[in-house]
Scaffold this motif. Structure first.
Motif, PDB file in Angstrom:
ATOM      1  N   SER A 642       0.824  -1.216   0.000  1.00 29.09           N
ATOM      2  CA  SER A 642       0.000   0.000   0.000  1.00 29.09           C
ATOM      3  C   SER A 642       0.851   1.255   0.000  1.00 29.09           C
ATOM      4  O   SER A 642       0.388   2.334  -0.374  1.00 29.09           O
ATOM      5  CB  SER A 642      -0.924  -0.014   1.230  1.00 29.09           C
ATOM      6  N   GLU A 643       2.124   1.117   0.430  1.00 27.87           N
ATOM      7  CA  GLU A 643       3.015   2.274   0.474  1.00 27.87           C
ATOM      8  C   GLU A 643       3.846   2.424  -0.797  1.00 27.87           C
ATOM      9  O   GLU A 643       4.586   3.392  -0.949  1.00 27.87           O
ATOM     10  CB  GLU A 643       3.955   2.142   1.689  1.00 27.87           C
ATOM     11  N   SER A 644       3.776   1.454  -1.706  1.00 28.13           N
ATOM     12  CA  SER A 644       4.581   1.509  -2.919  1.00 28.13           C
ATOM     13  C   SER A 644       4.075   2.608  -3.837  1.00 28.13           C
ATOM     14  O   SER A 644       2.883   2.964  -3.829  1.00 28.13           O
ATOM     15  CB  SER A 644       4.526   0.166  -3.664  1.00 28.13           C
ATOM     16  N   ILE A 645       4.973   3.131  -4.666  1.00 24.47           N
ATOM     17  CA  ILE A 645       4.520   4.073  -5.676  1.00 24.47           C
ATOM     18  C   ILE A 645       3.777   3.292  -6.752  1.00 24.47           C
ATOM     19  O   ILE A 645       3.938   2.076  -6.898  1.00 24.47           O
ATOM     20  CB  ILE A 645       5.691   4.879  -6.273  1.00 24.47           C
ATOM     21  N   SER A 646       2.954   3.973  -7.502  1.00 18.69           N
ATOM     22  CA  SER A 646       2.051   3.323  -8.447  1.00 18.69           C
ATOM     23  C   SER A 646       2.818   2.462  -9.445  1.00 18.69           C
ATOM     24  O   SER A 646       3.789   2.905 -10.059  1.00 18.69           O
ATOM     25  CB  SER A 646       1.239   4.381  -9.196  1.00 18.69           C
ATOM     26  N   GLY A 647       2.357   1.222  -9.593  1.00 16.31           N
ATOM     27  CA  GLY A 647       2.946   0.318 -10.571  1.00 16.31           C
ATOM     28  C   GLY A 647       4.211  -0.373 -10.134  1.00 16.31           C
ATOM     29  O   GLY A 647       4.784  -1.156 -10.907  1.00 16.31           O
TER      30      GLY A 647
END
Length: 761
Positions: A642-647
């Motif tokens: 959920s904390e990752s950047i998009s993609g």
């Protein structure tokens, strides 16, 4: 005279605090290391033997890394030997004396694999005339066992035979047995047992292929006849494959040169390691040796086999099983002499390491200085500015003492941290910058410390010293300044700064003195701004005079610390999950109530002291802290979080290489939930709409290497680029897949977009 006496008392206080801080921090940080204490086992699985003067020299425990086993499943079983000081037992090849330790498994319906031998040490006996190989202190010899038939329980039994030596040798035999239930599903053993197996498994040599190494042998003659003296070398070359990060930059460790290669039992040939040298044509190392073949009949097919023990560029122990041809010839046979300069060891010394050392030292000093601007450190710096403003117009000796105490606090804590790093690395555990924040208990301990500082700023309690010296933790005294230095280091370690990553990476790949030197240089840089304020006359007086406004500032700084506490609790929640976070919050609430009770008792006494209440609160808080059932929660293996950047996908070296092979650019960012610098970069730059559009437009594959919890593959990848901590940002161009662009620790949108230009489609 009174001022001199006060100064003397305070200096004594500071010196005593150096020792206290080192002990405190070492105790806290050692929670983060592997739990190497022997786990509890049934009485039948524990025995003592080889008695000398009525005392046992060896204690053995039968361990299994499962509490229940299912049919056809495999578990690790082994014997942990704990030896009395200065005694040692022997490896599978004992060397020139002794005999090997043996484990005779006595089990039915159970299939066992080969015995796993951790890399041994070299010992010199009989006034250094005899060389032997073995283990001191403790060692776990283990194997894998498979339950081949169904039954209600698995009965384990083993008979351990060994020879243990000090000045004299004593044979020993210990029989051990225990049982574990058979169930529908295998259940793991307690954490201490699993970590003990994992620790010793890391010390078991692997094959050259598993390490990404190509191994060969060089000799000074085409074949070796009885009575010949010869030279030889083992060549190890890192082949650059997927596992090459564990073999690049091979070098000799700090130990005896003989430990670089420990030969197996080779009949009629004696070998002695003479040194090492860098491989002349590749990323690798040559281990040079001198040998002699004894007189007599030449045995049949002989091999040069044994264990290579080196360190890689990251300072990790690298153990490799080697099995190479050993050409032999009969006495009188014609041979060809092979002159080869690479069979000689490299001369010790040189200035290249000295240049690298001074460069790393300078980077460490600059990195520590810049670290003052990082978000991790700002809460404590605000308190320090408050303390300087409060004392700026006081006696100059007082200002100097507080500045010195603050610096000593930083250096003592850095010293303790370096000591823990060295101890963990000696124990076989590779760590990186900020590693302690990967352990929930450490984060809880720091949260408790922050809470105490905040409550002190709000006036809930004061910390006093006996007699005339009464200080609080708000930098109004020597003790407060010292502990502010300790706290600023603890909060700074999850952060990285320009120059700091390079310096720490150099330190973690170097010897113990270099680690200590680099850490102390970082500490000096961290303390430099306040050292300047205290040493330059008149500089501190530029700050406004203390007054009623400082009461309100004190409350404001307490609020800043509570904000820091919120961040730490978020980190705890990410580490241990919601249930664990609730337990930690309950612990902090109880600690806060206890401190409030102590403050009430303190104010009710004329001398401002309440030692009984302080002792009671302290003992209960420490006991509760150790009893907290907080363990890291495993992250999902699904793509991103959920904390990752998009993609972004989870870090996977094989997937990265596949994308590059398909002609696609790759962006990899190394992060951790406890790294504020990482989170600021992600929030302000990597999540920016312009950056997201650029990544999509150039068809860039994005990977997130989340180092919140321990992950050796991520730590090894960091070390491959000379870094020991996060953040690290890499942009791979498919046209140059082996040379990614390293971005700085602090990012801006414009800089990132410039780095992407010209990369990809």
């Amino acid at each position: 005279m009174a001022d001199d006496e006060d100064a003397s008392v305070r200096l004594v206080t500071v010196r005593s605090l150096v020792t206290a801080a080192c002990a405190f921090l070492a105790g806290v940080l050692l929670w983060t290391g592997p739990v190497l204490a022997a786990p509890d086992v049934p009485a039948s699985a524990r025995g003592r033997g080889a008695f000398s003067d009525g005392e046992p020299s060896v204690e053995a425990r039968l361990l299994v890394d499962a509490s229940a086993i299912s049919p056809d499943d495999t578990v690790r079983v082994g014997v942990l030997f704990e030896l009395a000081p200065s005694w040692h037992i022997y490896w599978r090849n004992p060397g020139e004396a002794g005999f090997p330790t043996t484990l005779d498994w006595k089990m039915t319906g159970v299939e066992t694999g080969p015995l796993r031998w951790p890399g041994p040490h070299v010992y010199r006996e009989a006034k250094d005339t005899i060389t032997v190989y073995g283990y001191t202190d403790s060692v776990l010899l283990y194997t894998e066992a498979r339950l081949a038939e169904s039954r209600s329980k698995l009965d384990l039994a083993v008979e351990a035979d060994f020879l243990v030596c000090k000045l004299a040798c004593v044979p020993g035999r210990i029989s051990l047995n225990r049982s574990i239930p058979v169930a529908a599903r295998t259940r793991p053993a307690e954490r201490e047992t699993r970590e003990l197996f994992d620790h010793w498994a890391q010390r078991v040599p692997t094959s050259a292929e598993a390490r990404g190494l190509t191994v060969d042998a060089l000799y000074s003659q085409s074949a070796i006849r009885p009575g010949d003296s010869f030279r030889a070398a083992i060549s190890l070359v890192c082949d650059g494959g997927p596992t090459s990060q564990s073999c690049s930059g091979l070098r000799r460790g700090r130990a005896d040169v003989a430990e670089s290669f420990i030969p197996g039992a080779i009949p009629s040939v004696r070998l002695e390691v003479t040194g090492t040298r860098k491989h002349p044509f590749a990323d690798g190392l040559l281990i040079t040796m001198e040998g002699r073949a004894v007189e007599g009949e030449v045995p049949g097919d002989q091999r040069l086999h044994g264990v290579v023990q080196l360190h890689n560029h990251a300072g990790e122990w690298v153990g490799v099983d080697v099995d190479l041809p050993l050409p032999r010839a009969v006495a009188g046979a014609e041979i060809v002499r092979l002159e080869n300069p690479w069979l000689e060891p490299e001369e010790e010394g040189g200035i290249s390491g000295e240049v690298a050392w001074w460069r790393a030292l300078l980077f460490a000093l600059l990195g520590g200085l810049i670290l003052n601007l990082m978000p991790c450190v700002l809460p404590v710096l605000a308190i320090k500015v408050f303390g300087i403003a409060e004392r700026a117009h006081a006696d100059r000796r007082d200002v100097l003492l507080n500045g010195g105490a603050y610096t000593l606090g930083i250096l003592a804590t850095m010293c303790a941290l370096a000591g823990v790093v060295i101890a963990l690395r000696t124990a076989g555990t590779a760590v990186g910058w900020g590693f302690q924040f990967q352990e929930p208990l450490f984060v809880v301990a720091i949260s408790t410390l922050i809470l105490l500082f905040a409550l002190n700023l709000f006036g809930v309690f004061e910390i006093g010293l006996p007699g005339r010296i009464s200080v609080s933790t708000t930098a109004t005294g020597v003790r407060g300044s010292f502990f502010e230095g300790l706290l600023v280091v603890l909060l700074a370690t999850p952060c990285s700064a320009p120059f700091l990553g390079t310096a720490v990476g150099f330190a973690f790949a170097s010897s113990a003195p270099v680690i200590v030197g680099i850490f102390l240089a970082i500490g000096l840089g961290l303390a430099a701004p306040f050292v300047a304020i205290t040493l330059v006359p008149g500089l501190a007086r530029l700050l406004p005079r203390s007054g009623p406004w400082m009461v309100h500032l004190r409350a404001g700084l307490g609020t800043v610390l509570l904000v820091t506490l919120v961040w730490l609790l978020w980190v705890v929640g990410r580490l241990v999950g919601t249930d664990g976070l609730v337990l930690v919050m309950g612990f902090l609430l109880a600690t806060g109530v206890g401190v409030w009770i102590y403050g009430v008792r303190q104010r009710s006494n004329p001398d401002g002291r309440a030692p009984v209440a302080a002792a009671a609160v302290g003992v209960l808080a420490i006991a509760a802290l150790f009893a907290l059932p907080v363990e890291p929660v495993a992250r999902s293996s699904s793509e991103g979080t959920s904390e990752s950047i998009s993609g972004a996908r989870r870090f996977d070296p094989a997937a990265i290489q596949a994308e590059l092979a398909n002609g696609r650019p790759v962006f990899v960012y190394f992060t951790a939930d406890w790294c504020l610098t990482c989170k600021v970069n992600e929030r302000m730059v990597l999540r920016d709409a312009r950056v997201a559009d650029a990544l999509v437009a150039r068809n860039v594959a994005t990977f997130e290497a989340d180092w919140t919890l321990r992950d050796d593959s991520i730590r090894a990848e960091l070390a491959r680029f000379g870094r020991a901590g996060v953040p690290l940002y890499l942009i791979y161009d498919p046209d140059h897949p082996a040379s990614p662009e390293l971005l700085p620790e602090l990012l801006t949108v414009d800089f990132f977009l410039d780095a992407l230009r010209g990369v990809g489609a």
